[in-house]
Design an enzyme around this catalytic site. Structure first.
Site, PDB file in Angstrom:
ATOM      1  N   GLN A 112      90.508   9.102  42.095  1.00  0.00           N
ATOM      2  CA  GLN A 112      90.805   8.608  40.903  1.00  0.00           C
ATOM      3  C   GLN A 112      89.945   9.530  39.933  1.00  0.00           C
ATOM      4  OE1 GLN A 112      92.773   5.993  39.610  1.00  0.00           O
ATOM      5  NE2 GLN A 112      92.033   6.930  37.741  1.00  0.00           N
TER       6      GLN A 112
ATOM      7  N   GLU B  83     103.175  -6.564  39.575  1.00  0.00           N
ATOM      8  CA  GLU B  83     102.367  -6.332  38.398  1.00  0.00           C
ATOM      9  C   GLU B  83     102.069  -4.975  38.317  1.00  0.00           C
ATOM     10  OE1 GLU B  83     100.018  -5.852  35.876  1.00  0.00           O
ATOM     11  OE2 GLU B  83      98.484  -6.688  37.059  1.00  0.00           O
TER      12      GLU B  83
ATOM     13  N   GLU C 163      99.621   6.356  32.511  1.00  0.00           N
ATOM     14  CA  GLU C 163      98.446   5.591  32.614  1.00  0.00           C
ATOM     15  C   GLU C 163      97.522   6.355  33.416  1.00  0.00           C
ATOM     16  OE1 GLU C 163      98.765   2.278  35.723  1.00  0.00           O
ATOM     17  OE2 GLU C 163      97.606   1.133  34.470  1.00  0.00           O
TER      18      GLU C 163
ATOM     19  N   CYS D 254      94.310  -2.745  34.688  1.00  0.00           N
ATOM     20  CA  CYS D 254      95.820  -2.437  34.118  1.00  0.00           C
ATOM     21  C   CYS D 254      95.678  -2.565  32.793  1.00  0.00           C
ATOM     22  CB  CYS D 254      96.693  -3.328  34.752  1.00  0.00           C
ATOM     23  SG  CYS D 254      96.078  -3.782  36.469  1.00  0.00           S
TER      24      CYS D 254
ATOM     25  N   GLY E 205      99.864  -3.095  41.820  1.00  0.00           N
ATOM     26  CA  GLY E 205      99.626  -1.845  42.021  1.00  0.00           C
ATOM     27  C   GLY E 205     100.214  -0.953  41.089  1.00  0.00           C
ATOM     28  N   SER E 206     100.477   0.370  41.486  1.00  0.00           N
ATOM     29  CA  SER E 206     101.208   1.595  40.450  1.00  0.00           C
ATOM     30  C   SER E 206     102.610   0.868  40.231  1.00  0.00           C
ATOM     31  CB  SER E 206     101.039   2.671  40.965  1.00  0.00           C
ATOM     32  OG  SER E 206     101.942   3.007  42.186  1.00  0.00           O
TER      33      SER E 206
ATOM     34  N   VAL F 173     104.690   2.713  43.185  1.00  0.00           N
ATOM     35  CA  VAL F 173     104.627   1.806  44.260  1.00  0.00           C
ATOM     36  C   VAL F 173     105.456   0.375  44.397  1.00  0.00           C
ATOM     37  CG1 VAL F 173     103.256   0.521  46.127  1.00  0.00           C
ATOM     38  CG2 VAL F 173     102.482   2.826  45.279  1.00  0.00           C
ATOM     39  N   GLY F 174     105.367  -0.171  43.115  1.00  0.00           N
ATOM     40  CA  GLY F 174     106.276  -1.174  42.668  1.00  0.00           C
ATOM     41  C   GLY F 174     107.687  -0.891  42.872  1.00  0.00           C
TER      42      GLY F 174
ATOM     43  N   LYS G 173      96.748  -7.948  52.286  1.00  0.00           N
ATOM     44  CA  LYS G 173      96.479  -6.499  52.742  1.00  0.00           C
ATOM     45  C   LYS G 173      95.342  -6.176  51.569  1.00  0.00           C
ATOM     46  CE  LYS G 173      97.773  -2.076  51.779  1.00  0.00           C
ATOM     47  NZ  LYS G 173      96.420  -1.691  51.347  1.00  0.00           N
TER      48      LYS G 173
HETATM   49  C1  UN1 Z   1      93.610  -6.026  35.269  1.00  0.00           C
HETATM   50  O1  UN1 Z   1      93.628  -5.356  34.054  1.00  0.00           O
HETATM   51  O2  UN1 Z   1      93.919  -5.100  36.308  1.00  0.00           O
HETATM   52  O3  UN1 Z   1      92.617  -9.636  31.712  1.00  0.00           O
HETATM   53  C2  UN1 Z   1      93.416  -7.193  35.641  1.00  0.00           C
HETATM   54  C3  UN1 Z   1      91.600  -9.100  32.262  1.00  0.00           C
HETATM   55  C4  UN1 Z   1      90.929  -9.594  33.757  1.00  0.00           C
HETATM   56  C5  UN1 Z   1      92.005  -9.319  34.737  1.00  0.00           C
HETATM   57  C6  UN1 Z   1      92.435  -7.893  34.528  1.00  0.00           C
HETATM   58  N1  UN1 Z   1      91.026 -11.141  33.423  1.00  0.00           N
HETATM   59  O4  UN1 Z   1      90.849  -8.015  31.700  1.00  0.00           O
END
Ligand code: UN1
Length: 511
Positions: free
Chosen positions: A346, A265, A400, A299, A243-244, A247-248, A190
């Site tokens: 956002q 993650e 964040e 992230c 995701g966040s 939610v995780g 999804k």
């Molecule tokens: C993410 O930060 O959401 O390391 C993924 C990085 C990318 C992947 C980032 N290769 O910045």
């Protein structure tokens, strides 16, 4: 939101607007709900990128049942053969790179250089993981007993459910799908509702590369409506979510009820330390890229810059000067440095945190507002924003934001910097700029995070090393590298006794 059922005034849907379907059992199918949603370009919401299925539980059940059936055959396809299809998918992605990058910029806004990079990351992941198809190593060890053989082999899990984010809408699905597939699993994915097209493009490529019908299925729609039934479904054996943290936490608890493997993650608040001895120019370039690349929507984004007092003022002044010069706009324009926020909510979050930072007493030195003017009025653009003199306990330094807002925090030296860096809920990425090898190694050891960069910003992970973080960033699993194979396989230890007699382990010990 870049996705909505109700059309805002001025949205251009024409008879030509393409309708995209779910992909289940090797066929493009409409949702059984009969509902659709529009995917809008966040740089110009008058453009409808496409119309997508707004799926429901029935579609999820259909996809999972299909994946379950497909697993019976797919698990028996030799892994090197499965790997060849992955390799082929990477070759196809190379040919389609430009087209898919443009689609991605149109649906989520990041600049074209970066969306090319996103497709490239999927290509890299395909090549790397294809190699694993000829390895999938397990240990073979000597037995304690004579004429007995001992080894461990990897077995696939079955149907894997994947819930992926909008910020890397092809790379992150590739981190999940490629290792799952090479190991012999089937999948239902999804994609985020803001970026269904990029993930559809990826799944289509897998199909074109020869992955058989039913092995990979994609269902588009909204989190609660289809994410929840995916995680709850008893036939799903593994759930992988990017995701966040909020939610995780829910997904992790739900998956635990049926003992599913679960890889999370989640969020980050990534520190970059700049010491007095750093190459300042390099650090500035890194800070600008780490903080404002992908509009801060990684992230791994550099969201806290911790600077030693000797270079503090110089660094801040120069960073602000450079941030002001960044060209913000439509990411399809090659000269643009930073695109819009992915959607209105956002953007609202970014603006909310900017207000919080001001209220907390941090010094806002540039940005801090939505951009206005002809080029911006139809999109979700926020100016690159720098807060200085930030106290590490302030909310803008702890939470964040996922936007182009960076907090600069002064520090006394290495020890103090590491303390500030670690004093946070998350632990994804981290970085330090110094020319002192002793300090670099100390930081490498003491920054408590899943990734540490030396003399580079917090972004830029490569697919063949573990990706993930400590503390609230996840639940201990890693994507990328061999860790992903570990997640998508289960060990089976096999003992072959060829002595023709009962040998009782731990009892019938040879003299
Ligand atoms: C993410 O930060 O959401 O390391 C993924 C990085 C990318 C992947 C980032 N290769 O910045």
């Amino acid at each position: 939101m870049a996705t909505m059922e109700q059309k805002p005034a001025g949205v251009h849907t024409t008879a030509k607007t393409k309708v995209f379907k779910n992909f289940i059992g090797g066929e493009w199918v409409e949702s059984r709900t009969g509902r659709t949603f529009e995917n809008l370009n966040p740089a110009d919401t008058r453009e409808v990128v496409g119309i997508f299925q707004k799926s429901g539980k029935e579609d999820v059940d259909h996809a999972i049942e299909t994946a379950k059936q497909a697993f019976r055959k797919w698990r028996l396809v030799p892994a090197p053969r499965r790997a060849e299809m992955l390799y082929k998918a990477s070759e196809l992605l190379i040919a389609r790179k430009e087209e898919y990058a443009r689609d991605m910029t149109r649906e989520m806004g990041k600049v074209i250089k970066e969306t090319r990079g996103d497709v490239q990351e999927a290509i890299d992941c395909g090549y790397y993981t294809a190699g694993e198809g000829r390895r999938l190593f397990g240990p073979t060890v000597p037995s304690e007993l004579p004429n007995k053989f001992a080894m461990a082999i990897r077995q696939p899990l079955g149907v894997c459910a994947m819930i992926t984010p909008w910020n890397f809408p092809m790379a992150i699905p590739s981190w999940k799908l490629f290792p799952a597939l090479v190991a012999g699993n089937t999948a239902v994915i999804k994609p985020a509702q803001d970026t269904p097209l990029s993930t559809l493009n990826f799944v289509k490529t897998l199909h074109d590369a020869g992955i058989p019908a039913g092995v990979v299925n994609i269902v588009t729609g909204f989190g609660g409506e289809i994410g929840t039934p995916m995680v709850e479904h008893p036939a799903v054996r593994a759930v992988s979510l990017t995701g966040s943290t909020a939610v995780g936490r829910i997904v992790g608890q739900e998956a635990a009820k049926t003992f599913k493997h679960c890889s999370l993650e989640l969020g980050g608040k990534n520190p970059m330390i700049v010491l007095d001895d750093a190459n300042l120019d390099l650090a500035l370039e890194g800070a600008l890229w780490g903080a404002f690349g992908t509009t801060g929507q990684r992230c791994t984004a550099t969201s806290r810059i911790i600077i030693q007092k000797g270079v503090y003022k110089k660094f801040v002044d120069e960073l602000v000067a450079r941030a002001k010069k960044l060209k913000v706009g439509n990411g399809l324009d090659e000269s643009v440095d930073m695109g819009p926020a992915v959607n209105s909510s956002q953007m609202e979050t970014d603006l909310k945190y900017i207000k919080i930072g001001k209220d907390e007493g941090a010094k806002m030195l540039c940005g801090g507002h939505r951009l206005e003017g002809e080029a911006y009025n139809h999109g979700w653009f926020v100016a690159p924003t720098v807060f200085a003199d930030v106290d590490p306990k302030m909310r803008i330094a702890q939470e964040e934001i996922f936007g182009p807002v960076v907090s600069i925090i002064p520090c006394d030296g290495l020890e103090n910097a590491i303390e500030i860096a670690n004093d946070i809920e998350y632990g994804l990425s981290s970085s330090i700029y110094t020319k002192d090898v002793n300090k670099a190694f100390t930081a490498m050891r003491d920054l408590y995070a899943g990734i540490t960069y030396i003399n580079a910003p917090t972004i830029g992970a490569e697919v063949h090393l573990p990706f993930g973080g400590t503390k609230a960033t996840g639940n201990g699993h890693r994507e990328g590298g061999i860790g992903a194979i570990d997640f998508y396989t289960e060990w089976k230890s096999v003992y072959v006794d060829y002595s023709d007699k009962l040998q009782r382990a731990q009892i019938d010990r040879p003299e």
